[in-house]
Design a protein around this motif. Structure first.
Motif, PDB file in Angstrom:
ATOM      1  N   LYS A 104       0.830  -1.211   0.000  1.00 14.41           N
ATOM      2  CA  LYS A 104       0.000   0.000   0.000  1.00 14.41           C
ATOM      3  C   LYS A 104       0.864   1.261   0.000  1.00 14.41           C
ATOM      4  CE  LYS A 104      -2.310  -1.694   3.372  1.00 14.41           C
ATOM      5  NZ  LYS A 104      -3.087  -2.013   4.514  1.00 14.41           N
ATOM      6  N   GLU A 105       2.029   1.183   0.635  1.00 16.44           N
ATOM      7  CA  GLU A 105       2.904   2.350   0.714  1.00 16.44           C
ATOM      8  C   GLU A 105       3.481   2.750  -0.640  1.00 16.44           C
ATOM      9  OE1 GLU A 105       5.755   1.742   3.845  1.00 16.44           O
ATOM     10  OE2 GLU A 105       4.188   1.337   5.293  1.00 16.44           O
ATOM     11  N   ILE A 106       3.414   1.849  -1.600  1.00 18.56           N
ATOM     12  CA  ILE A 106       3.829   2.211  -2.965  1.00 18.56           C
ATOM     13  C   ILE A 106       2.635   2.136  -3.921  1.00 18.56           C
ATOM     14  CG2 ILE A 106       6.297   1.675  -2.679  1.00 18.56           C
ATOM     15  CD1 ILE A 106       5.764  -1.009  -4.085  1.00 18.56           C
ATOM     16  N   SER A 107       1.461   2.370  -3.356  1.00 14.05           N
ATOM     17  CA  SER A 107       0.207   2.479  -4.112  1.00 14.05           C
ATOM     18  C   SER A 107      -0.173   1.211  -4.868  1.00 14.05           C
ATOM     19  CB  SER A 107       0.263   3.670  -5.078  1.00 14.05           C
ATOM     20  OG  SER A 107       0.473   4.860  -4.364  1.00 14.05           O
ATOM     21  N   LEU A 108       0.082   0.063  -4.275  1.00 16.03           N
ATOM     22  CA  LEU A 108      -0.334  -1.217  -4.853  1.00 16.03           C
ATOM     23  C   LEU A 108      -1.187  -1.955  -3.833  1.00 16.03           C
ATOM     24  CD1 LEU A 108       3.005  -2.416  -6.492  1.00 16.03           C
ATOM     25  CD2 LEU A 108       0.947  -1.686  -7.704  1.00 16.03           C
ATOM     26  N   SER A 109      -2.119  -2.732  -4.328  1.00 13.34           N
ATOM     27  CA  SER A 109      -2.960  -3.556  -3.468  1.00 13.34           C
ATOM     28  C   SER A 109      -2.181  -4.794  -3.041  1.00 13.34           C
ATOM     29  CB  SER A 109      -4.207  -3.978  -4.253  1.00 13.34           C
ATOM     30  OG  SER A 109      -4.775  -5.143  -3.717  1.00 13.34           O
ATOM     31  N   GLU A 110      -2.163  -5.042  -1.726  1.00 14.16           N
ATOM     32  CA  GLU A 110      -1.448  -6.209  -1.211  1.00 14.16           C
ATOM     33  C   GLU A 110      -2.015  -7.503  -1.801  1.00 14.16           C
ATOM     34  OE1 GLU A 110      -0.116  -8.047   3.088  1.00 14.16           O
ATOM     35  OE2 GLU A 110      -0.632  -5.932   2.931  1.00 14.16           O
ATOM     36  N   LYS A 111      -3.319  -7.565  -1.940  1.00 18.66           N
ATOM     37  CA  LYS A 111      -3.966  -8.748  -2.527  1.00 18.66           C
ATOM     38  C   LYS A 111      -3.548  -8.913  -3.988  1.00 18.66           C
ATOM     39  CE  LYS A 111      -8.461 -10.851  -3.371  1.00 18.66           C
ATOM     40  NZ  LYS A 111      -9.916 -10.705  -3.286  1.00 18.66           N
ATOM     41  N   ALA A 112      -3.474  -7.795  -4.711  1.00 20.71           N
ATOM     42  CA  ALA A 112      -3.106  -7.861  -6.134  1.00 20.71           C
ATOM     43  C   ALA A 112      -1.664  -8.301  -6.335  1.00 20.71           C
ATOM     44  CB  ALA A 112      -3.348  -6.511  -6.805  1.00 20.71           C
ATOM     45  N   VAL A 113      -0.766  -7.905  -5.408  1.00 19.69           N
ATOM     46  CA  VAL A 113       0.649  -8.250  -5.603  1.00 19.69           C
ATOM     47  C   VAL A 113       1.039  -9.597  -4.995  1.00 19.69           C
ATOM     48  CG1 VAL A 113       1.426  -5.858  -5.879  1.00 19.69           C
ATOM     49  CG2 VAL A 113       1.535  -6.939  -3.633  1.00 19.69           C
ATOM     50  N   ASP A 161       5.961 -15.163 -17.019  1.00 20.11           N
ATOM     51  CA  ASP A 161       4.857 -15.362 -16.068  1.00 20.11           C
ATOM     52  C   ASP A 161       4.804 -14.210 -15.056  1.00 20.11           C
ATOM     53  OD1 ASP A 161       4.398 -17.776 -17.383  1.00 20.11           O
ATOM     54  OD2 ASP A 161       5.311 -19.001 -15.789  1.00 20.11           O
ATOM     55  N   ILE A 162       5.955 -13.798 -14.564  1.00 23.91           N
ATOM     56  CA  ILE A 162       6.005 -12.689 -13.594  1.00 23.91           C
ATOM     57  C   ILE A 162       5.524 -11.401 -14.247  1.00 23.91           C
ATOM     58  CG2 ILE A 162       7.525 -11.211 -12.203  1.00 23.91           C
ATOM     59  CD1 ILE A 162       9.314 -13.768 -11.845  1.00 23.91           C
ATOM     60  N   MET A 163       5.945 -11.144 -15.470  1.00 23.74           N
ATOM     61  CA  MET A 163       5.521  -9.903 -16.138  1.00 23.74           C
ATOM     62  C   MET A 163       4.022  -9.888 -16.378  1.00 23.74           C
ATOM     63  SD  MET A 163       8.672  -8.700 -18.587  1.00 23.74           S
ATOM     64  CE  MET A 163       8.531 -10.055 -19.707  1.00 23.74           C
ATOM     65  N   GLU A 164       3.449 -11.040 -16.694  1.00 25.64           N
ATOM     66  CA  GLU A 164       1.995 -11.124 -16.860  1.00 25.64           C
ATOM     67  C   GLU A 164       1.287 -10.834 -15.537  1.00 25.64           C
ATOM     68  OE1 GLU A 164      -1.098 -14.664 -17.871  1.00 25.64           O
ATOM     69  OE2 GLU A 164       0.614 -14.478 -19.244  1.00 25.64           O
ATOM     70  N   ALA A 165       1.776 -11.447 -14.452  1.00 28.53           N
ATOM     71  CA  ALA A 165       1.173 -11.235 -13.131  1.00 28.53           C
ATOM     72  C   ALA A 165       1.364  -9.798 -12.656  1.00 28.53           C
ATOM     73  CB  ALA A 165       1.759 -12.215 -12.114  1.00 28.53           C
ATOM     74  N   SER A 166       2.547  -9.246 -12.899  1.00 31.79           N
ATOM     75  CA  SER A 166       2.800  -7.878 -12.434  1.00 31.79           C
ATOM     76  C   SER A 166       1.991  -6.866 -13.245  1.00 31.79           C
ATOM     77  CB  SER A 166       4.296  -7.548 -12.464  1.00 31.79           C
ATOM     78  OG  SER A 166       4.827  -7.606 -13.762  1.00 31.79           O
ATOM     79  N   GLU A 167       1.750  -7.163 -14.519  1.00 36.43           N
ATOM     80  CA  GLU A 167       0.895  -6.286 -15.325  1.00 36.43           C
ATOM     81  C   GLU A 167      -0.538  -6.299 -14.774  1.00 36.43           C
ATOM     82  OE1 GLU A 167      -0.684  -5.741 -19.910  1.00 36.43           O
ATOM     83  OE2 GLU A 167       1.133  -6.891 -19.561  1.00 36.43           O
ATOM     84  N   THR A 168      -1.028  -7.489 -14.457  1.00 36.12           N
ATOM     85  CA  THR A 168      -2.364  -7.626 -13.886  1.00 36.12           C
ATOM     86  C   THR A 168      -2.483  -6.870 -12.564  1.00 36.12           C
ATOM     87  OG1 THR A 168      -2.659  -9.777 -14.941  1.00 36.12           O
ATOM     88  CG2 THR A 168      -4.068  -9.310 -13.044  1.00 36.12           C
ATOM     89  N   ALA A 169      -1.409  -6.881 -11.771  1.00 35.26           N
ATOM     90  CA  ALA A 169      -1.415  -6.216 -10.465  1.00 35.26           C
ATOM     91  C   ALA A 169      -1.143  -4.710 -10.566  1.00 35.26           C
ATOM     92  CB  ALA A 169      -0.373  -6.864  -9.558  1.00 35.26           C
ATOM     93  N   GLY A 170      -0.842  -4.219 -11.764  1.00 39.36           N
ATOM     94  CA  GLY A 170      -0.486  -2.808 -11.922  1.00 39.36           C
ATOM     95  C   GLY A 170       0.887  -2.491 -11.355  1.00 39.36           C
ATOM     96  N   ASP A 171       1.733  -3.505 -11.280  1.00 39.63           N
ATOM     97  CA  ASP A 171       3.069  -3.385 -10.677  1.00 39.63           C
ATOM     98  C   ASP A 171       4.117  -3.150 -11.768  1.00 39.63           C
ATOM     99  OD1 ASP A 171       5.444  -3.650  -9.295  1.00 39.63           O
ATOM    100  OD2 ASP A 171       5.042  -5.675  -8.562  1.00 39.63           O
ATOM    101  N   ASP A 172       4.181  -1.903 -12.223  1.00 43.23           N
ATOM    102  CA  ASP A 172       5.118  -1.555 -13.296  1.00 43.23           C
ATOM    103  C   ASP A 172       6.575  -1.703 -12.866  1.00 43.23           C
ATOM    104  OD1 ASP A 172       2.990  -0.946 -14.993  1.00 43.23           O
ATOM    105  OD2 ASP A 172       2.962   1.157 -14.369  1.00 43.23           O
ATOM    106  N   GLY A 173       6.864  -1.475 -11.588  1.00 45.51           N
ATOM    107  CA  GLY A 173       8.242  -1.590 -11.099  1.00 45.51           C
ATOM    108  C   GLY A 173       8.794  -2.992 -11.281  1.00 45.51           C
ATOM    109  N   THR A 174       8.008  -3.993 -10.865  1.00 40.46           N
ATOM    110  CA  THR A 174       8.446  -5.379 -11.049  1.00 40.46           C
ATOM    111  C   THR A 174       8.539  -5.704 -12.528  1.00 40.46           C
ATOM    112  OG1 THR A 174       7.504  -6.088  -8.932  1.00 40.46           O
ATOM    113  CG2 THR A 174       7.848  -7.801 -10.583  1.00 40.46           C
ATOM    114  N   ASN A 175       7.550  -5.268 -13.299  1.00 39.84           N
ATOM    115  CA  ASN A 175       7.533  -5.554 -14.727  1.00 39.84           C
ATOM    116  C   ASN A 175       8.793  -5.014 -15.404  1.00 39.84           C
ATOM    117  OD1 ASN A 175       6.693  -5.581 -17.593  1.00 39.84           O
ATOM    118  ND2 ASN A 175       4.738  -6.222 -16.720  1.00 39.84           N
ATOM    119  N   ASP A 176       9.146  -3.762 -15.116  1.00 34.02           N
ATOM    120  CA  ASP A 176      10.340  -3.161 -15.723  1.00 34.02           C
ATOM    121  C   ASP A 176      11.606  -3.905 -15.316  1.00 34.02           C
ATOM    122  OD1 ASP A 176       8.756  -1.247 -16.936  1.00 34.02           O
ATOM    123  OD2 ASP A 176       9.291   0.352 -15.535  1.00 34.02           O
TER     124      ASP A 176
END
Length: 159
Positions: free
Chosen positions: A4-13, A121-136
């Motif tokens: 949450k502190e980096i504007s991501l949902s804990e459930k989503a990540v 697989d990680i990039m697909e999951a991180s895209e779904t979670a809106g986690d651009d940092g992990t994706n990059d």
């Protein structure tokens, strides 16, 4: 810190963190395999592969650190025990003692193919979670492995 502190949902990540820990496990086994290849290479390709394997394990060591720190950034602990790495890794240990140079290259190519699939697989999951940092981050690692795969395949005379 949590997601949450980096504007991501804990459930989503959560799926991202789980995959990153699996990735970390696979990378540790791959890293040790690279070191074994570096230490045990013999033959006409010694000088070329000894240097290349050291370059690859140095890169893998830095990658491992970035993966673990990303898991922490997402608010969870990274795996840190070899028992966990061995249990979770699809990449398996090998005995590099007495292994010939091209067999080493083949084993590393197999590892890289598994790591690249896991990266996708990680990039697909991180895209779904809106986690651009992990994706990059993972995309950068994948690009390095794709190029390295091409180079090792060329070295080994493969298509």
């Amino acid at each position: 810190m949590d997601a949450k502190e980096i504007s991501l949902s804990e459930k989503a990540v959560k799926p991202v963190v789980d995959l990153l820990n699996e990735y970390l496990a696979n990378y540790h086994i791959h890293y040790q395999k690279l070191r074994g290849c570096h230490w045990n290479i013999k033959g006409q390709n010694f000088f070329t592969l000894h240097i290349k394997f050291e370059e690859l394990y140095t890169n893998a060591q830095l990658t491992i650190d970035e993966i673990a720190e990303r898991v922490l950034t997402l608010g969870k602990p990274p795996h840190s025990r070899f028992a966990d790495y061995i249990k979770e890794s699809a990449i398996k240990e090998i005995n590099t003692i007495g292994m010939n140079d091209l067999a080493m290259v083949d084993a590393l190519l197999e590892d890289m193919a598994q790591l690249i699939q896991l990266e996708r697989d990680i990039m697909e999951a991180s895209e779904t979670a809106g986690d651009d940092g992990t994706n990059d981050m993972v995309n950068k690692f994948m690009q390095f492995k794709e190029k390295t795969t091409w180079m090792l395949r060329s070295f080994a005379g493969k298509k």
